[in-house]
Each structure stands twice: as C-alpha cells, then as structure tokens.
Design a protein around this motif. Structure first.
Motif, mmCIF file in Angstrom:
data_model
loop_
_atom_site.group_PDB
_atom_site.id
_atom_site.type_symbol
_atom_site.label_atom_id
_atom_site.label_comp_id
_atom_site.label_asym_id
_atom_site.label_seq_id
_atom_site.Cartn_x
_atom_site.Cartn_y
_atom_site.Cartn_z
ATOM 1 N N UNK A 48 0.835 -1.198 0.000
ATOM 2 C CA UNK A 48 0.000 0.000 0.000
ATOM 3 C C UNK A 48 0.874 1.253 0.000
ATOM 4 N N UNK A 49 0.499 2.258 -0.786
ATOM 5 C CA UNK A 49 1.220 3.537 -0.694
ATOM 6 C C UNK A 49 0.901 4.222 0.621
ATOM 7 N N UNK A 50 1.836 5.035 1.070
ATOM 8 C CA UNK A 50 1.646 5.782 2.315
ATOM 9 C C UNK A 50 1.272 7.218 1.989
ATOM 10 N N UNK A 51 0.153 7.659 2.543
ATOM 11 C CA UNK A 51 -0.347 9.017 2.334
ATOM 12 C C UNK A 51 -0.364 9.732 3.669
ATOM 13 N N UNK A 52 0.251 10.914 3.725
ATOM 14 C CA UNK A 52 0.220 11.718 4.941
ATOM 15 C C UNK A 52 -0.697 12.919 4.747
ATOM 16 N N UNK A 53 -1.526 13.181 5.741
ATOM 17 C CA UNK A 53 -2.508 14.258 5.673
ATOM 18 C C UNK A 53 -2.165 15.336 6.688
ATOM 19 N N UNK A 54 -2.275 16.583 6.271
ATOM 20 C CA UNK A 54 -2.162 17.720 7.175
ATOM 21 C C UNK A 54 -3.250 18.731 6.807
#
Length: 306
Positions: free
Chosen positions: A11-17
């Motif tokens: 799975x790709x890693x997505x970071x949210x801010x």
C-alpha cells in the motif's frame, strides 16, 4: 531531500495535514474516506488548533510539541506548530519511520484560488512537502454559508479519490512531474460538479480593511461568500484601554477575474486542478519592461550621470 520511499506491491503511504486543525471537519472527512478504501497507509500530522491564513509560517525559535491522538485506521499526531511545520516534520523521518509517498493538505473550509493561495496555510502544507521533494496536493472546498453542510466534506474527499489514485499510479510508474504540486478546489455544489478542469492561478482576492474594536473581539474565518464569518457583535470602542488601540480586519469588497482561471471555473461548478510551483513567476510584461529598465538604472548610477 528526495523521496526515498518506493511504491511497490504494498500500500502507498499518504500523509494528511491541514490548517483548520486536527479536529477540523475537512481533515476528519478526508482521513475517514482514505481509511475506508483500505488502499493506503494513512498518516496524519496536523496542527493541534486552527492555523488558517498563516501562509508559510514556520516555527524557528522554540521547539514544537507532537501528541499522539486517536483516529480509527490512521497513525495521528497533533502538533503545536503551523501547517508548514507539520508537513516538514511529517516527511522528515523523525516522527514517522519513512517518508510518505504523497502528502495531502486539507480539506480546507473555504476555497483557495487566485491571490488567496499566498495566504493559505492549506496550500503552504502542500508547498512545504514539495520543497522537501515529496509529491503533494492541497484540497479546499468552496464552503458557502447557508448552502454547504458538513456532509459536503465527505463528498469532496470522495470526488478527489481519482486524482489521488492517479497521482499515485504515476508515481509508481515514475512518470509524475517533479516540478509542481497540485492545488485542488471543489465547488459548493460538489454533489453535482461538472468534472475536473485544469486551470491556472488567477488574481481574485478579497479586499480587506480595518475597524477599531474592543480588546476581547474575536476574529472570524474567511469564507468564499466574500464576507467575514465572525462571532463578535458590532464594534464598541468604549471599553478599549486608553493605552492600547485594537483593530480587526473586515471585508471591503472583492477583486474577481473575468479571464479563464481557477476562481472562474470553480464558480462554474468544476473541480479545479491548478499546478503550482514553489514561487510564482512575475508577469511576462513586467519582465520585459524591467529587462529594458534595469540597464538604464545602472547607467544613471554611474559617476558620469550624477
């Protein structure tokens, strides 16, 4: 810093801010939608309180605090810094063990088109990731009082999934352009949007003024209705201490473009996708003028010209 994370079979890693804070309805809806797809490893590094319109402010003179909080399906930290601080910390491999494949900043409550991009903490979160070599997207929803409701953030997040997935596919194929990040704005009537439209940054802006207020007057949040949403009553300067004067911003009008651009197409009902760089180049006619002007300045400053 180059992104050393390689999207492979996992799975790709997505970071949210964001800039509305860790409890903002936009970021909660976005994280919930990302988690519900079961397609991503979801990280969150967002301000612990609202940081709207702080632009690309960073914390330099003192440490910032990061507190782990709970959101189902994601690894989440609330941070005492700005959106740019959060993006920088989140991609640094200091807080999380690896660099995310993609940073998403939003979903902001209110559009970010035209010159408002300069003020936006939401856009700054994506820009900071971009400056650190990590692909990024900023997302804003054109919230309009009396028309929008909290469920629109979920619709906005779902409408952005094809863009998010499309970027991740290009990253996996190593075909994604590295010289820009994306600024996405969703129309007020997001349930009936007209599709995606590639746009350019325009020059729309809310014209601001000032009014004198009391020391306890609360500020407001700028929304796309071109009015200032505020909890304060009418200005009353009678209790203002003699040694201090207090002033608050207020809307005095708006400058709206007529040409084809992000704000124009957003108001027509499109989901606008605007590629941005770290900085905006000057208008071409200004460059042409200054190219002729600058040598003359040098000539006039010579001893013989004085």
């Amino acid at each position: 810093m180059e992104n050393t994370t390689v999207i492979s079979g996992g799975k790709p890693t997505v970071m949210v801010t964001n800039d509305d804070g860790i409890e903002g309805p936009g970021i909660l809806a976005l994280v919930q939608v990302l988690v519900s797809t079961h397609r991503y490893n979801v990280l969150v590094c967002a301000p612990d309180s609202e940081k709207s319109a702080v632009s690309h402010c960073i914390t330099w003179l003192h440490p910032i605090a990061a507190k782990k909080v709970h959101i189902n399906g994601a690894t989440v930290y609330a941070v005492s810094g700005s959106p740019a601080d959060c993006a920088s910390l989140g991609v640094s491999k200091t807080l999380f063990p690896s660099i995310p494949d993609l940073v998403i900043s939003g979903i902001n409550q209110g559009s970010n088109c035209g010159y408002h991009i300069v003020y936006s903490g939401t856009v700054a979160g994506a820009r900071e990731a971009f400056l650190n070599g990590v692909p990024a997207i900023s997302i804003s929803y054109d919230w309009v009082r009396g028309k929008s409701n909290i469920n629109d953030f979920t619709l906005a997040a779902e409408a952005c999934l094809p863009i998010i997935n499309g970027v991740l596919v290009e990253l996996r194929n190593k075909t994604y352009p590295q010289r820009c990040f994306l600024n996405v704005d969703l129309p007020c009537n997001v349930a009936n949007h007209k599709g995606y439209k590639l746009t350019k940054q325009g020059k729309s802006i809310i014209k601001m003024g000032w009014r004198q207020v009391t020391s306890d007057t609360e500020g407001g949040k700028m929304l796309s209705t071109m009015v200032n949403s505020t909890a304060s009553a009418e200005s009353d300067t009678s209790t203002t201490p003699a040694e201090n004067l207090y002033f608050a911003r207020e809307v005095r009008g708006a400058q709206v473009d007529e040409d084809d651009n992000d704000h124009c197409f957003l108001q027509e009902g499109y989901i606008t996708v605007t590629p941005l760089g770290a900085v905006t180049n000057a208008e071409i006619d200004c460059h042409t003028y200054l190219k002729e002007w600058l040598p003359k300045v040098a000539e006039r400053s010579s001893p013989s010209a004085l």
